[in-house]
Design an enzyme around this catalytic site. Structure first.
Site, PDB file in Angstrom:
ATOM      1  N   SER A  20     -13.698   1.286   0.567  1.00 11.11           N
ATOM      2  CA  SER A  20     -12.829   1.872   1.579  1.00 11.11           C
ATOM      3  C   SER A  20     -13.118   3.711   2.488  1.00 11.11           C
ATOM      4  O   SER A  20     -13.254   3.950   3.677  1.00 11.11           O
ATOM      5  CB  SER A  20     -11.312   1.860   1.303  1.00 11.11           C
ATOM      6  N   GLY A  91     -15.816  -6.504   6.839  1.00 11.60           N
ATOM      7  CA  GLY A  91     -15.021  -5.845   7.800  1.00 11.60           C
ATOM      8  C   GLY A  91     -14.658  -4.591   7.911  1.00 11.60           C
ATOM      9  O   GLY A  91     -14.476  -4.537   9.467  1.00 11.60           O
ATOM     10  N   GLN A 166      -7.410  -2.381   7.809  1.00 12.78           N
ATOM     11  CA  GLN A 166      -8.337  -2.653   8.944  1.00 12.78           C
ATOM     12  C   GLN A 166      -7.855  -2.705  10.347  1.00 12.78           C
ATOM     13  O   GLN A 166      -8.864  -2.169  11.387  1.00 12.78           O
ATOM     14  CB  GLN A 166      -9.629  -3.353   8.852  1.00 12.78           C
ATOM     15  N   ASP A 312      -7.498  -7.916  -2.639  1.00 13.14           N
ATOM     16  CA  ASP A 312      -8.357  -7.640  -3.395  1.00 13.14           C
ATOM     17  C   ASP A 312      -8.988  -8.147  -4.695  1.00 13.14           C
ATOM     18  O   ASP A 312     -10.031  -8.320  -5.237  1.00 13.14           O
ATOM     19  CB  ASP A 312      -9.309  -6.016  -3.002  1.00 13.14           C
ATOM     20  N   LYS A 339     -10.939 -13.650   3.647  1.00 13.82           N
ATOM     21  CA  LYS A 339     -11.347 -12.532   2.919  1.00 13.82           C
ATOM     22  C   LYS A 339     -13.183 -13.277   3.056  1.00 13.82           C
ATOM     23  O   LYS A 339     -13.690 -14.131   3.596  1.00 13.82           O
ATOM     24  CB  LYS A 339     -10.871 -12.373   1.690  1.00 13.82           C
TER      25      LYS A 339
HETATM   26  C1  S3P Z   1     -10.025  -2.600   3.016  1.00 11.54           C
HETATM   27  C2  S3P Z   1      -8.662  -3.133   3.323  1.00 11.54           C
HETATM   28  C3  S3P Z   1      -8.143  -4.251   2.949  1.00 11.54           C
HETATM   29  C4  S3P Z   1      -9.096  -5.031   2.265  1.00 11.54           C
HETATM   30  C5  S3P Z   1     -10.666  -4.386   2.327  1.00 11.54           C
HETATM   31  C6  S3P Z   1     -11.314  -3.131   2.302  1.00 11.54           C
HETATM   32  C7  S3P Z   1     -10.279  -1.280   4.339  1.00 11.54           C
HETATM   33  O1  S3P Z   1      -8.648  -5.573   4.979  1.00 11.54           O
HETATM   34  O2  S3P Z   1      -9.208  -6.385   2.015  1.00 11.54           O
HETATM   35  O3  S3P Z   1     -11.740  -4.580   0.699  1.00 11.54           O
HETATM   36  O4  S3P Z   1     -11.263  -0.459   3.742  1.00 11.54           O
HETATM   37  O5  S3P Z   1      -9.619  -0.837   5.370  1.00 11.54           O
HETATM   38  P1  S3P Z   1      -7.475  -6.401   5.608  1.00 11.54           P
HETATM   39  O6  S3P Z   1      -7.189  -4.689   5.861  1.00 11.54           O
HETATM   40  O7  S3P Z   1      -7.966  -7.217   6.307  1.00 11.54           O
HETATM   41  O8  S3P Z   1      -6.265  -6.317   4.761  1.00 11.54           O
END
Ligand code: S3P
Length: 431
Positions: A20, A91, A166, A312, A339
Site C-alpha cells: 500500500s 485494485g 482504496q 488481507d 478481493k
Molecule cells: C488497500 C486497501 C485494502 C486492501 C488492499 C490494499 C490499499 O482494500 O485489501 O489489499 O492499498 O488501500 P480495500 O480498500 O478495498 O479495503
C-alpha cells in the site's frame, strides 16, 4: 516445490516493502514537484503496474533494486497516455488512480486483468461522479475498464458504505483538485497510509475520528519515503512460526501502523507467543521487529472494527484457526468476496480439501480447529494471498500440496518461496 513437513523454522527474515505504501509513494511522487526517493520499495507485479501507468503519463521513474526515483511534474504535470492504462491485478492502482484521472485535462481508459475486470468499481464511480467526474464503466457492469474524461471537480462530504482505504484515498486524491473541501466518513477506520503520506507531501488534510477532510492543493512537494516491511507479508511468517514446532523467527523492520496491526492483536488473543521489539517511527509509520515462537493456539471470534485492520490476513488467519483448539468465528468480512478472488469461497474450498472443518457464511467463516490436515491440490484462483496462506497450511500437513499457479505470489511477494525455504534450511544447517 517441497515446503511441507517442516520440523522447525529458525532464523531472521526481512519481508519486502509494504504494498500500500509503495503504490502511494509512486502516485504521490508523480503528482508532486521534484524528485521523490523511495527506499524499500516493493518490487512486485502490482507496484510495477502503478509505475507503468505513471510512466505512460510522462513521468520519469527509475528503479534500482528497491530504490525508486520519481521525477514528479507537479499536480498538473501528467500528460495524456497514448494507450489504455493497465493496472494488472491491482485494485489499489485502479481505484486510487481513478481519483487522479478524474481531475486531469485529458481523457483516459484504465483497466486490468480478468480479476480486476470483475471487481466492483461503483464504490468509486459514485462518489467521484458526485464530485463532477465523468467516469463510466465501458461494459456498463460497474467494473473496469473505466473511461474517464477529465473534468473540474467539486468538494463533497461523503459517507462510504464499507471501510475501504482504496475508496477513501480515491476521493481524497480527487479532493486535491476540487474547488472546495472534501470529507470522507467511513463506518470503521481503514488503513491510513494516504493520510500520513499526503500530509508529508504538503496536503492540507485533517482527521477527526472516522472522518478525513482535505482542502484543494496548489502543489505537492517531493519527499524521501522509507517503506517499511509489509505486515501482510510478515503475516505468513508469523503464522508459520506459531504453528511449526520448535520454531523461532525474527521478522525485521515490519510496519505496525495501528490501522494494519489486527493480526498481532488476534494472534495475541489466540495465545500466540509474539513480541514486538525495537519499536520506532519512520516517515510517520510505526515499525517494529517481530519475534514469533511456536505456540499452542486457541480459537477466537474476530468481528467489527478490527476487520479492516486485518482484512488481507484473514486467509492465513483461517489457516491458524484450523490448527487452533476450539471454534473460531470470523464475521463482518463480506469484503473478502470482492478481493483478488472470492476469498470466502477459495479459503473454504482449499481448507476443506486439506481436511479442515470450515463452514462459509455470508460474511466470513466458522472454523472448527484441531483436525489434522493433509496435502491437497490447491486452487490458488490466481490469488497471491491464497497461494501463500496454503503454503503455510502445508508446512505441518501430512504430504505435500500442489498448486495450480504458484507463481501468483509475484503480485506482492516474488521471493516468498525462497524466503520460506531459507528458514527451513537454517534449521538443517544448525541441527
Ligand atoms: C488497500 C486497501 C485494502 C486492501 C488492499 C490494499 C490499499 O482494500 O485489501 O489489499 O492499498 O488501500 P480495500 O480498500 O478495498 O479495503
Amino acid at each position: 516445490m517441497k515446503l511441507s513437513n517442516a520440523k522447525c523454522l529458525q532464523g531472521e527474515i526481512s519481508v519486502p516493502g509494504d504494498k500500500s505504501i509503495s503504490h502511494r509513494a509512486v502516485m504521490f511522487g508523480s503528482i508532486a514537484k521534484g524528485t521523490t526517493e523511495i527506499t524499500g520499495f516493493l518490487n512486485s507485479a502490482d507496484c510495477n503496474s502503478t509505475i507503468a501507468c505513471f510512466s505512460q503519463m510522462g513521468i520519469d521513474i527509475s528503479k534500482q533494486k528497491n530504490t525508486v526515483l520519481v521525477n514528479g511534474k507537479g499536480l498538473h504535470g501528467l500528460t495524456a497516455p497514448s494507450s489504455v492504462l493497465d493496472a494488472g491485478n491491482s485494485g489499489t492502482t485502479v481505484r486510487l488512480m481513478s481519483g487522479i484521472l478524474s481531475a486531469q485535462s485529458f481523457s483516459s481508459t484504465i483497466t486490468g486483468d480478468s480479476s480486476i475486470c470483475k471487481r466492483p468499481m461503483k464504490r468509486i464511480m459514485e462518489p467521484l461522479s458526485l464530485m463532477g467526474a465523468d467516469i463510466t464503466s465501458i461494459n456498463q457492469n460497474d467494473c473496469a475498464p473505466l473511461s474517464i474524461n477529465g473534468s473540474s471537480l467539486h468538494g463533497i462530504s461523503y459517507h462510504t458504505k464499507t471501510a475501504s482505504a482504496q475508496v477513501k484515498s480515491s476521493i481524497l486524491l480527487a479532493g486535491l483538485y476540487a474547488d472546495s473541501k472534501t470529507s470522507v466518513t467511513e463506518p470503521q477506520i481503514s488503513r491510513n497510509h494516504s493520510e500520513i503520506m499526503l500530509r508529508a507531501f504538503g496536503a492540507d488534510l485533517s482527521v477527526s475520528d472516522k472522518t478525513v477532510s482535505i482542502n484543494p492543493a496548489t502543489e505537492l512537494y517531493a519527499q524521501k519515503v522509507a517503506v517499511p516491511g509489509d505486515i501482510s507479508s510478515a503475516a505468513y511468517f508469523i503464522a508459520a512460526g506459531l504453528i511449526t514446532p520448535n520454531s523461532e523467527i525474527l521478522i525485521k523492520n515490519v510496519g505496525i501502523n495501528e490501522t494494519r496491526d489486527g493480526i498481532i492483536r488476534v494472534v495475541q488473543s489466540m495465545g500466540g507467543n509474539i513480541t514486538l521489539l525495537n519499536e520506532r517511527t519512520a516517515c510517520g509509520e510505526k515499525i517494529a521487529d517481530i519475534l514469533v515462537k511456536s505456540s499452542s493456539l486457541k480459537a477466537v471470534t474476530i468481528e467489527g472494527a478490527i476487520i479492516p485492520t486485518l482484512i488481507d490476513e484473514l486467509p492465513v488467519i483461517a489457516v491458524l484457526a484450523a490448527y487452533a483448539k476450539g471454534t473460531t468465528v470470523i464475521k463482518d468480512a463480506a469484503e473478502l468476496k470482492v478481493k483478488e478472488c472470492n476469498r470466502i469461497d477459495a479459503v473454504t474450498r482449499n481448507l476443506q480439501s486439506m481436511g479442515g472443518d470450515i463452514t462459509p457464511t455470508d460474511d466470513g467463516f466458522i472454523i472448527r480447529g484441531g483436525s489434522s490436515l493433509h496435502s491437497s491440490n490447491i486452487e490458488t484462483c490466481h490469488d497471491h494471498r491464497i497461494a501463500m496462506s496454503f503454503a503455510i497450511a502445508d508446512l505441518i500437513a501430512d504430504g505435500n500440496n500442489t498448486y495450480d499457479y504458484p507463481e501468483c505470489v509475484c503480485i506482492s511477494y516474488p521471493s516468498f518461496y525462497d524466503d520460506l525455504r531459507k528458514l527451513q534450511k537454517s534449521y538443517v544447517k544448525f541441527k
